[in-house]
Design a protein around this motif. Structure first.
Motif, PDB file in Angstrom:
ATOM      1  N   SER A  56       0.831  -1.212   0.000  1.00 35.73           N
ATOM      2  CA  SER A  56       0.000   0.000   0.000  1.00 35.73           C
ATOM      3  C   SER A  56       0.863   1.259   0.000  1.00 35.73           C
ATOM      4  O   SER A  56       0.523   2.246  -0.657  1.00 35.73           O
ATOM      5  N   THR A  57       1.973   1.236   0.715  1.00 38.91           N
ATOM      6  CA  THR A  57       2.893   2.381   0.730  1.00 38.91           C
ATOM      7  C   THR A  57       3.487   2.579  -0.653  1.00 38.91           C
ATOM      8  O   THR A  57       3.585   3.703  -1.147  1.00 38.91           O
ATOM      9  N   TRP A  58       3.858   1.499  -1.281  1.00 33.94           N
ATOM     10  CA  TRP A  58       4.428   1.561  -2.629  1.00 33.94           C
ATOM     11  C   TRP A  58       3.394   2.095  -3.620  1.00 33.94           C
ATOM     12  O   TRP A  58       3.709   2.918  -4.478  1.00 33.94           O
ATOM     13  N   ILE A  59       2.136   1.642  -3.467  1.00 34.81           N
ATOM     14  CA  ILE A  59       1.038   2.131  -4.321  1.00 34.81           C
ATOM     15  C   ILE A  59       0.870   3.642  -4.142  1.00 34.81           C
ATOM     16  O   ILE A  59       0.714   4.377  -5.118  1.00 34.81           O
ATOM     17  N   TYR A  60       0.872   4.103  -2.880  1.00 36.70           N
ATOM     18  CA  TYR A  60       0.780   5.544  -2.621  1.00 36.70           C
ATOM     19  C   TYR A  60       1.881   6.295  -3.353  1.00 36.70           C
ATOM     20  O   TYR A  60       1.635   7.275  -4.051  1.00 36.70           O
ATOM     21  N   ARG A  61       3.114   5.857  -3.131  1.00 36.19           N
ATOM     22  CA  ARG A  61       4.266   6.558  -3.707  1.00 36.19           C
ATOM     23  C   ARG A  61       4.177   6.584  -5.222  1.00 36.19           C
ATOM     24  O   ARG A  61       4.355   7.631  -5.848  1.00 36.19           O
ATOM     25  N   LEU A  62       3.897   5.450  -5.824  1.00 36.79           N
ATOM     26  CA  LEU A  62       3.810   5.374  -7.270  1.00 36.79           C
ATOM     27  C   LEU A  62       2.653   6.229  -7.787  1.00 36.79           C
ATOM     28  O   LEU A  62       2.810   6.971  -8.756  1.00 36.79           O
ATOM     29  N   SER A  63       1.497   6.156  -7.126  1.00 39.64           N
ATOM     30  CA  SER A  63       0.339   6.958  -7.544  1.00 39.64           C
ATOM     31  C   SER A  63       0.655   8.456  -7.479  1.00 39.64           C
ATOM     32  O   SER A  63       0.320   9.203  -8.408  1.00 39.64           O
ATOM     33  N   LEU A  64       1.286   8.878  -6.398  1.00 35.80           N
ATOM     34  CA  LEU A  64       1.663  10.293  -6.272  1.00 35.80           C
ATOM     35  C   LEU A  64       2.617  10.709  -7.375  1.00 35.80           C
ATOM     36  O   LEU A  64       2.442  11.760  -7.994  1.00 35.80           O
ATOM     37  N   ASN A  65       3.622   9.896  -7.617  1.00 38.08           N
ATOM     38  CA  ASN A  65       4.604  10.234  -8.651  1.00 38.08           C
ATOM     39  C   ASN A  65       3.962  10.330 -10.026  1.00 38.08           C
ATOM     40  O   ASN A  65       4.241  11.259 -10.792  1.00 38.08           O
ATOM     41  N   VAL A  66       3.092   9.381 -10.342  1.00 41.03           N
ATOM     42  CA  VAL A  66       2.417   9.408 -11.642  1.00 41.03           C
ATOM     43  C   VAL A  66       1.546  10.653 -11.755  1.00 41.03           C
ATOM     44  O   VAL A  66       1.592  11.372 -12.756  1.00 41.03           O
ATOM     45  N   CYS A  67       0.764  10.941 -10.719  1.00 44.50           N
ATOM     46  CA  CYS A  67      -0.134  12.109 -10.770  1.00 44.50           C
ATOM     47  C   CYS A  67       0.652  13.417 -10.854  1.00 44.50           C
ATOM     48  O   CYS A  67       0.269  14.321 -11.599  1.00 44.50           O
ATOM     49  N   LEU A  68       1.736  13.518 -10.118  1.00 47.68           N
ATOM     50  CA  LEU A  68       2.551  14.737 -10.174  1.00 47.68           C
ATOM     51  C   LEU A  68       3.171  14.910 -11.561  1.00 47.68           C
ATOM     52  O   LEU A  68       3.219  16.017 -12.092  1.00 47.68           O
ATOM     53  N   THR A  69       3.610  13.815 -12.159  1.00 49.96           N
ATOM     54  CA  THR A  69       4.167  13.874 -13.516  1.00 49.96           C
ATOM     55  C   THR A  69       3.102  14.290 -14.516  1.00 49.96           C
ATOM     56  O   THR A  69       3.337  15.162 -15.359  1.00 49.96           O
ATOM     57  N   LEU A  70       1.924  13.685 -14.417  1.00 53.00           N
ATOM     58  CA  LEU A  70       0.839  14.041 -15.333  1.00 53.00           C
ATOM     59  C   LEU A  70       0.388  15.482 -15.131  1.00 53.00           C
ATOM     60  O   LEU A  70       0.070  16.178 -16.098  1.00 53.00           O
ATOM     61  N   LEU A  71       0.367  15.928 -13.891  1.00 50.70           N
ATOM     62  CA  LEU A  71      -0.044  17.297 -13.593  1.00 50.70           C
ATOM     63  C   LEU A  71       0.892  18.299 -14.261  1.00 50.70           C
ATOM     64  O   LEU A  71       0.450  19.307 -14.805  1.00 50.70           O
ATOM     65  N   LYS A  72       2.170  18.009 -14.223  1.00 50.71           N
ATOM     66  CA  LYS A  72       3.144  18.905 -14.855  1.00 50.71           C
ATOM     67  C   LYS A  72       2.980  18.936 -16.364  1.00 50.71           C
ATOM     68  O   LYS A  72       3.196  19.968 -16.996  1.00 50.71           O
ATOM     69  N   LYS A  73       2.590  17.807 -16.949  1.00 49.77           N
ATOM     70  CA  LYS A  73       2.386  17.730 -18.397  1.00 49.77           C
ATOM     71  C   LYS A  73       1.070  18.363 -18.813  1.00 49.77           C
ATOM     72  O   LYS A  73       0.918  18.823 -19.939  1.00 49.77           O
ATOM     73  N   ASP A  74       0.121  18.376 -17.905  1.00 49.29           N
ATOM     74  CA  ASP A  74      -1.233  18.831 -18.223  1.00 49.29           C
ATOM     75  C   ASP A  74      -1.308  20.352 -18.163  1.00 49.29           C
ATOM     76  O   ASP A  74      -1.277  20.940 -17.098  1.00 49.29           O
ATOM     77  N   LYS A  75      -1.430  20.978 -19.289  1.00 45.62           N
ATOM     78  CA  LYS A  75      -1.471  22.445 -19.349  1.00 45.62           C
ATOM     79  C   LYS A  75      -2.874  23.000 -19.107  1.00 45.62           C
ATOM     80  O   LYS A  75      -3.027  24.129 -18.683  1.00 45.62           O
ATOM     81  N   LYS A  76      -3.876  22.221 -19.422  1.00 49.92           N
ATOM     82  CA  LYS A  76      -5.240  22.715 -19.256  1.00 49.92           C
ATOM     83  C   LYS A  76      -5.705  22.505 -17.821  1.00 49.92           C
ATOM     84  O   LYS A  76      -5.443  21.505 -17.206  1.00 49.92           O
ATOM     85  N   ARG A  77      -6.419  23.488 -17.290  1.00 45.25           N
ATOM     86  CA  ARG A  77      -6.900  23.429 -15.907  1.00 45.25           C
ATOM     87  C   ARG A  77      -8.369  23.833 -15.850  1.00 45.25           C
ATOM     88  O   ARG A  77      -8.717  24.890 -15.347  1.00 45.25           O
ATOM     89  N   ASN A  78      -9.232  22.991 -16.371  1.00 42.88           N
ATOM     90  CA  ASN A  78     -10.664  23.283 -16.332  1.00 42.88           C
ATOM     91  C   ASN A  78     -11.235  22.896 -14.983  1.00 42.88           C
ATOM     92  O   ASN A  78     -11.004  21.813 -14.505  1.00 42.88           O
ATOM     93  N   GLU A  79     -11.993  23.774 -14.371  1.00 47.70           N
ATOM     94  CA  GLU A  79     -12.672  23.481 -13.113  1.00 47.70           C
ATOM     95  C   GLU A  79     -14.018  22.849 -13.436  1.00 47.70           C
ATOM     96  O   GLU A  79     -15.000  23.536 -13.700  1.00 47.70           O
ATOM     97  N   GLN A  80     -14.055  21.528 -13.447  1.00 43.60           N
ATOM     98  CA  GLN A  80     -15.290  20.803 -13.713  1.00 43.60           C
ATOM     99  C   GLN A  80     -15.548  19.868 -12.554  1.00 43.60           C
ATOM    100  O   GLN A  80     -14.627  19.438 -11.878  1.00 43.60           O
TER     101      GLN A  80
END
Length: 164
Positions: A56-80
């Protein structure tokens, strides 16, 4: 990815993945992309799990890293707002994060925090020990208590402003 791997190694931790993906995405479409990418990366990286921490700790770490990477790539920020019907029923069942208005407001407040503060508060809300939070974030245990106190104060201000 095999059905068995998904059922035994990802699905039991889908609540963790959903909460992290929701905190870092701004639309239902982004959320679904983040969720799929996290699951794919878990499958691709499964052989890198060395057992030094809990799965579960590994899942957390990996999930955070993936989301942070995707967030940096994601230029659009629509509030939906999220539409729970777009998620598979097996992910929604027992996981009411998309249906509760108070939780929706909390997630909107959490999204206003820095990326690291989001990760810390999500781990705190999951009642993870400070030591585990520190390990996942990459800091020492003493800093976590102080950071959590400050994050809670910021969230209180953010949520109070939204309700007024």
């Amino acid at each position: 990815m095999s059905n068995e791997f998904y059922t035994t190694s990802i699905l039991p931790y889908s609540g963790i993945i959903i909460k992290i993906c929701r905190a870092y995405s701004n639309s239902q479409e982004d959320f679904e992309d983040y969720y799929q990418e996290v699951c794919l990366q878990i499958w691709r990286s499964r052989k890198n799990f060395n057992g030094n921490s809990e799965w579960s700790t590994w899942i957390y770490r990996l999930s955070l890293n993936v989301c942070l990477t995707l967030l940096k790539k994601d230029k659009k920020r629509n509030e939906q707002y999220f539409i729970s019907d777009a998620l598979p029923a097996n992910l929604i069942q027992g996981n009411q994060v998309f249906l509760d208005e108070d939780l929706r407001q909390l997630y909107n407040g959490i999204k206003q925090l820095s990326e690291i503060d989001r990760a810390i508060i999500l781990l705190y809300l999951e009642e993870r020990p400070y030591k585990e939070i520190a390990k996942i974030i990459g800091t020492n245990t003493n800093n976590i208590g102080v950071k959590i106190k400050r994050i809670k104060e910021r969230l209180k201000i953010i949520l109070t402003k939204k309700n007024n």
